[in-house]
Each structure stands twice: as structure tokens, then as C-alpha cells.
Write a protein that holds these residues in place. Structure first.
Motif, mmCIF file in Angstrom:
data_model
loop_
_atom_site.group_PDB
_atom_site.id
_atom_site.type_symbol
_atom_site.label_atom_id
_atom_site.label_comp_id
_atom_site.label_asym_id
_atom_site.label_seq_id
_atom_site.Cartn_x
_atom_site.Cartn_y
_atom_site.Cartn_z
ATOM 1 N N LEU A 1 0.832 -1.208 0.000
ATOM 2 C CA LEU A 1 0.000 0.000 0.000
ATOM 3 C C LEU A 1 0.866 1.257 0.000
ATOM 4 N N MET A 2 1.929 1.262 0.800
ATOM 5 C CA MET A 2 2.820 2.417 0.865
ATOM 6 C C MET A 2 3.469 2.683 -0.497
ATOM 7 N N ILE A 3 3.893 1.629 -1.165
ATOM 8 C CA ILE A 3 4.530 1.783 -2.477
ATOM 9 C C ILE A 3 3.513 2.250 -3.514
ATOM 10 N N ASN A 4 2.282 1.728 -3.425
ATOM 11 C CA ASN A 4 1.219 2.194 -4.318
ATOM 12 C C ASN A 4 0.969 3.690 -4.139
ATOM 13 N N CYS A 5 1.037 4.151 -2.888
ATOM 14 C CA CYS A 5 0.845 5.583 -2.602
ATOM 15 C C CYS A 5 1.908 6.412 -3.307
ATOM 16 N N ILE A 6 3.165 5.994 -3.162
ATOM 17 C CA ILE A 6 4.264 6.725 -3.809
ATOM 18 C C ILE A 6 4.050 6.780 -5.314
ATOM 19 N N SER A 7 3.689 5.641 -5.896
ATOM 20 C CA SER A 7 3.450 5.575 -7.334
ATOM 21 C C SER A 7 2.317 6.505 -7.752
ATOM 22 N N CYS A 8 1.278 6.587 -6.935
ATOM 23 C CA CYS A 8 0.107 7.414 -7.243
ATOM 24 C C CYS A 8 0.472 8.905 -7.275
ATOM 25 N N GLY A 9 1.531 9.267 -6.550
ATOM 26 C CA GLY A 9 1.990 10.648 -6.569
ATOM 27 C C GLY A 9 2.459 11.109 -7.931
ATOM 28 N N SER A 10 2.637 10.175 -8.853
ATOM 29 C CA SER A 10 3.077 10.524 -10.209
ATOM 30 C C SER A 10 2.022 11.328 -10.960
ATOM 31 N N ARG A 11 0.776 11.216 -10.532
ATOM 32 C CA ARG A 11 -0.296 11.967 -11.205
ATOM 33 C C ARG A 11 -0.685 13.233 -10.460
ATOM 34 N N PHE A 12 -0.770 13.165 -9.151
ATOM 35 C CA PHE A 12 -1.373 14.270 -8.395
ATOM 36 C C PHE A 12 -0.319 15.285 -7.967
ATOM 37 N N ASN A 13 0.312 15.901 -8.982
ATOM 38 C CA ASN A 13 1.357 16.889 -8.712
ATOM 39 C C ASN A 13 1.186 18.087 -9.646
ATOM 40 N N THR A 14 1.859 19.179 -9.310
ATOM 41 C CA THR A 14 1.670 20.421 -10.059
ATOM 42 C C THR A 14 2.256 20.367 -11.463
ATOM 43 N N TYR A 15 3.240 19.488 -11.699
ATOM 44 C CA TYR A 15 3.812 19.396 -13.041
ATOM 45 C C TYR A 15 2.750 18.918 -14.029
ATOM 46 N N ARG A 16 2.065 17.838 -13.687
ATOM 47 C CA ARG A 16 0.980 17.349 -14.542
ATOM 48 C C ARG A 16 -0.133 18.383 -14.630
ATOM 49 N N MET A 17 -0.476 18.997 -13.497
ATOM 50 C CA MET A 17 -1.559 19.978 -13.465
ATOM 51 C C MET A 17 -1.281 21.146 -14.412
ATOM 52 N N LEU A 18 -0.061 21.706 -14.347
ATOM 53 C CA LEU A 18 0.264 22.851 -15.196
ATOM 54 C C LEU A 18 0.315 22.463 -16.675
ATOM 55 N N ASP A 19 0.775 21.253 -16.965
ATOM 56 C CA ASP A 19 0.740 20.784 -18.351
ATOM 57 C C ASP A 19 -0.686 20.801 -18.892
ATOM 58 N N GLU A 20 -1.646 20.386 -18.059
ATOM 59 C CA GLU A 20 -3.045 20.352 -18.487
ATOM 60 C C GLU A 20 -3.620 21.758 -18.618
ATOM 61 N N TYR A 21 -3.246 22.665 -17.706
ATOM 62 C CA TYR A 21 -3.709 24.047 -17.841
ATOM 63 C C TYR A 21 -3.166 24.671 -19.133
ATOM 64 N N LYS A 22 -1.905 24.419 -19.426
ATOM 65 C CA LYS A 22 -1.318 24.969 -20.655
ATOM 66 C C LYS A 22 -2.087 24.494 -21.886
ATOM 67 N N LYS A 23 -2.404 23.208 -21.895
ATOM 68 C CA LYS A 23 -3.047 22.619 -23.067
ATOM 69 C C LYS A 23 -4.532 22.949 -23.155
ATOM 70 N N LEU A 24 -5.256 22.774 -22.041
ATOM 71 C CA LEU A 24 -6.713 22.848 -22.063
ATOM 72 C C LEU A 24 -7.270 24.260 -21.838
ATOM 73 N N ILE A 25 -6.576 25.050 -21.029
ATOM 74 C CA ILE A 25 -7.141 26.323 -20.590
ATOM 75 C C ILE A 25 -6.417 27.526 -21.207
ATOM 76 N N TRP A 26 -5.096 27.484 -21.249
ATOM 77 C CA TRP A 26 -4.335 28.648 -21.706
ATOM 78 C C TRP A 26 -3.954 28.600 -23.182
ATOM 79 N N ASN A 27 -4.136 27.435 -23.810
ATOM 80 C CA ASN A 27 -3.779 27.267 -25.233
ATOM 81 C C ASN A 27 -2.324 27.630 -25.516
ATOM 82 N N ILE A 28 -1.435 27.213 -24.617
ATOM 83 C CA ILE A 28 -0.002 27.429 -24.806
ATOM 84 C C ILE A 28 0.595 26.133 -25.384
ATOM 85 N N PRO A 29 1.227 26.197 -26.540
ATOM 86 C CA PRO A 29 1.769 24.981 -27.160
ATOM 87 C C PRO A 29 2.810 24.297 -26.286
#
Length: 411
Positions: free
Chosen positions: A383-411
């Protein structure tokens, strides 16, 4: 040279009103493509409304004309959320679950409302010891600081006994330091420790785990001792928040005869430094908002970066992680059509489900940690290792990539 103004919550919508001064109605429409709006809450108090009389008294006539044209709600009021939606080219919720709620709240705008799930800054919230874990296994992870998405590779190390040992030791060292910090309370690093810490609000149900204190004592006596940590702050004008704090303190005061089995501690002056210690030191992170009123939540995202197992209702970001085997999930789940009432807290039913889930986690923990001797093959470490792995999605790097693409239209 600003192209896009990004408004977080309705408070910021007067930026559009200011830009619209002195322009024609057609030009106002053209301005919308330069505005983006993120809604952060389904809770009613988060959607500011002002009477037409109030706003007309403080705004210039030309500004009030814009506000009334785009923000007039039912009756004699201006809704800042509605105003922000109507003057924005892009609209987003902060999780997939929140998007579904916004679709129900604002069905007219359903096709325009997207979602970008929140994330946390991994380098801020990952403890030094867990940074050292990924650095030790750098050949597998690469540079986590530059690419937190590589945390997903923790799955590749699940059968690696050295990795399992390193993860467990990092956690126990964090926990030992935390126990030393609270040495007056005589906490034990080999005792199951669960924490609830965040902003105190009624829908977050801080006292849910204390609804049936005798049941909680029974779990502690039959399955193993429990240490419960609370921390958080309520808004100064949130009277319900203060009621929750008082309820917790009353329960703490009633436990003097059971302190050997169950310790409950309420830590005051909750701030970032205390939060960083808590999210990296406890065994289980408790998150029990009433669905669907948690738009996203981020405290659990911080905890998983440090291998902390989750005990949560299925709401906010957790909806997107519930199949990742990062802990136990329980309680009421909202329907697809109705939002429900945020003050119908469902405390009785959900607390009983919480105790059942907690009992299972306590049992598994003591099968893993036997007074300091660890079973490295335990499902708990999975479970602990699964938690660490899950952190690969719920971070600001992924979040900002999505804002650039979906909201700000920055290539």
C-alpha cells in the motif's frame, strides 16, 4: 503583453469588469477569450452573491451595467460565479468529480465546463528522507525533482526487498522524529497513528471518527493501540467549525481512563511547517468529507508522496485514485443527479463504516509492525509503495501541463 487573465474563484471577476470599461458590447464579447475561470468549490458559501442594491451603490454605473448583464441571478441578486462563467472563454473545475457537480449546478454550461485536477508541488511536500529513497534508486526513477511523473516506476520495485526496507525505514525515521517532537505526550513510533489535519469546516466532518468513542476504544483494545492526531483551523466567522473543535476537546477530556489504548491529541497553531511534519510521519491519513462537497482536496496528495496510507471517503481527487490500492475507502457516495445537502452530514452511518475500515487497517498494521519488527512481505508495504506511485499523477507538473493545453492554449 498579458494575453490571458486567469480568475481563481469569483472574487477575481471584477478584473473583467475593469477591462470592459469604455468598450462597446461587441468588444466586451471579444474580451471573453482573454479570460479563464477556475471554480474551486461546490459549497454554497463559496459562491458569492450580492444584492443589486448593494452593488449599484458601490460600483460606477458603467461597471454595474456589465455586472448586471452577465451576473444577474434568480431574484434581485448578482452571482459572482455566474458572472465569471459568463465572461470567460474557458471554465474548469478542479477534479473530475467536481466537474460532475458543476454540470449539475450549471447545466446550461455543461458543454463548456472542463476539469483540471489539482496537484501538489512534490519537491515541497516530499520529506527529505523520501527524497533520499528515490535518489538511492535513481537508476530506476531518474531525476524525480525534474520529472515527478516518474514516481510511477515505484511499481517496478515492489518486489525489491531493499526498496521495501528503505521505504519502511524512511517512514519510521520520520515517525520517530515526530514522536520526539511530541515527547510530552509519550507517543510511540510502533503504535498505529492516524491523522486528520486540514481546514476545519462542517462538510469536512473533523469529528467523524469520534462519533462513537466507545467503539473506537473497543477497536484499540481488541486490535491494537491507536494514536489519533487532529490539527487545523476554522475560519474566524465559521461558528460550526468552532463547535467541531469543542467536540474534539470534550472527547479528549473524557479519555483519561483509556489513555494506554487510545491517545487523541489536538495540535494548535496549524501551519505549513506542522503540516509538512504530519503528512510525512503518520501511518494513515484520514480524509472524510461529505461527498460531493470536496471539490478536490490536496492534503492526501501530500501524504502519498511520503508513503502514507489513505483512509477516505470517495470524493474530490480520491475518485480518480480509488482503484490504485492506496488504502481503504468508505462511506456515503453521492448520486449522479442530486448534489444533496451539505449540512446533512450522515455522521451515524458513515462513522460506523469508518470504524470497520479502521479496524481492518489497524489489524493489518500490527501484522506488519510487531513492536518494531517489520514483516517486509506485508500488504501494508505494498500500500505504501502504491501511494508513492500514485503521486506521479497528483502533482503540479501534470496539473500545469493540463492548464497549458486545455485552458491557456499554450503549445
Amino acid at each position: 503583453n498579458i494575453d490571458t487573465f486567469h480568475m481563481n474563484e469569483g472574487h477575481a471577476v471584477f478584473a473583467y469588469v475593469e477591462k470592459a470599461r469604455g468598450v462597446s458590447k461587441n468588444e466586451r464579447e471579444g474580451l471573453k477569450k482573454h479570460f479563464a475561470y477556475t471554480c474551486h468549490t461546490p459549497v454554497d458559501a463559496g459562491h458569492d452573491r450580492f444584492s443589486v442594491q448593494e452593488l449599484s451603490a458601490v460600483l460606477k454605473p458603467e461597471d454595474f451595467e456589465v455586472v448586471e448583464a452577465y451576473g444577474k441571478d434568480k431574484g434581485d441578486s448578482i452571482n459572482l460565479t455566474l458572472l465569471a462563467i459568463n465572461v470567460s472563454g474557458h471554465i474548469n473545475a478542479v477534479s473530475q468529480s467536481h466537474q460532475n457537480v458543476m454540470h449539475r449546478q450549471f447545466p446550461k454550461y455543461k458543454e463548456r465546463i472542463q476539469y483540471v485536477t489539482n496537484g501538489v508541488h512534490h519537491h515541497t511536500w516530499t520529506s527529505d528522507r523520501f527524497k533520499a529513497v528515490t535518489e538511492k534508486f535513481r537508476p530506476v526513477f531518474g531525476d524525480i525533482k525534474a520529472n515527478p511523473m516518474a514516481l510511477a516506476k515505484a511499481e517496478m520495485l515492489k518486489e525489491n526487498q531493499e526498496f521495501r526496507q528503505t521505504v519502511w525505514k524512511a517512514h519510521q525515521d520520520n515517525k520517530s522524529e515526530f514522536c520526539s517532537f511530541l515527547n510530552k505526550w509519550k507517543l510511540d513510533k510502533d503504535v498505529f497513528t492516524v491523522c486528520w489535519a486540514r481546514r476545519i469546516a462542517a462538510y469536512k466532518r473533523p469529528s467523524l471518527i469520534l462519533q462513537d468513542i466507545r467503539k473506537l476504544i473497543e477497536v484499540a483494545k481488541t486490535r491494537g493501540p491507536i494514536q489519533v492526531i487532529f490539527s487545523g483551523k476554522a475560519h474566524p466567522k465559521d461558528n460550526l467549525g468552532f463547535i467541531d473543535i469543542n467536540q474534539i476537546l470534550e472527547k479528549v477530556d473524557s479519555l483519561t481512563g483509556d489513555y494506554d489504548f487510545l491517545k487523541i491529541i489536538l495540535l494548535e497553531n496549524y501551519d505549513i511547517s506542522l503540516a509538512k511534519m504530519l503528512i510525512s510521519s503518520v501511518d494513515v491519513w484520514l480524509n472524510n468529507p461529505l461527498p460531493p462537497f470536496e471539490a478536490s482536496g490536496t492534503s492526501g496528495m501530500k501524504a502519498i508522496l511520503n508513503g502514507v496510507v489513505q483512509l477516505s471517503t470517495v470524493d474530490g481527487w480520491v475518485v480518480e485514485a480509488q482503484d490504485k490500492e492506496i488504502g481503504k475507502f468508505f462511506g456515503y457516495r453521492s448520486g449522479e443527479k442530486e448534489i444533496g445537502q451539505e449540512l446533512n452530514l450522515r455522521l451515524k452511518d458513515d462513522s460506523q463504516e469508518l470504524y470497520s475500515a479502521l479496524e481492518e487497517l489497524v489489524t493489518r498494521y500490527y501484522q506488519t509492525n510487531k513492536k518494531g519488527t517489520v514483516d517486509l512481505t506485508s500488504k501494508w508495504i505494498d500500500l505504501m509503495i502504491n501511494c508513492i506511485s500514485c503521486g506521479s499523477r497528483f502533482n503540479t507538473y501534470r496539473m500545469l501541463d493540463e492548464y497549458k493545453k486545455l485552458i491557456w492554449n499554450i503549445p
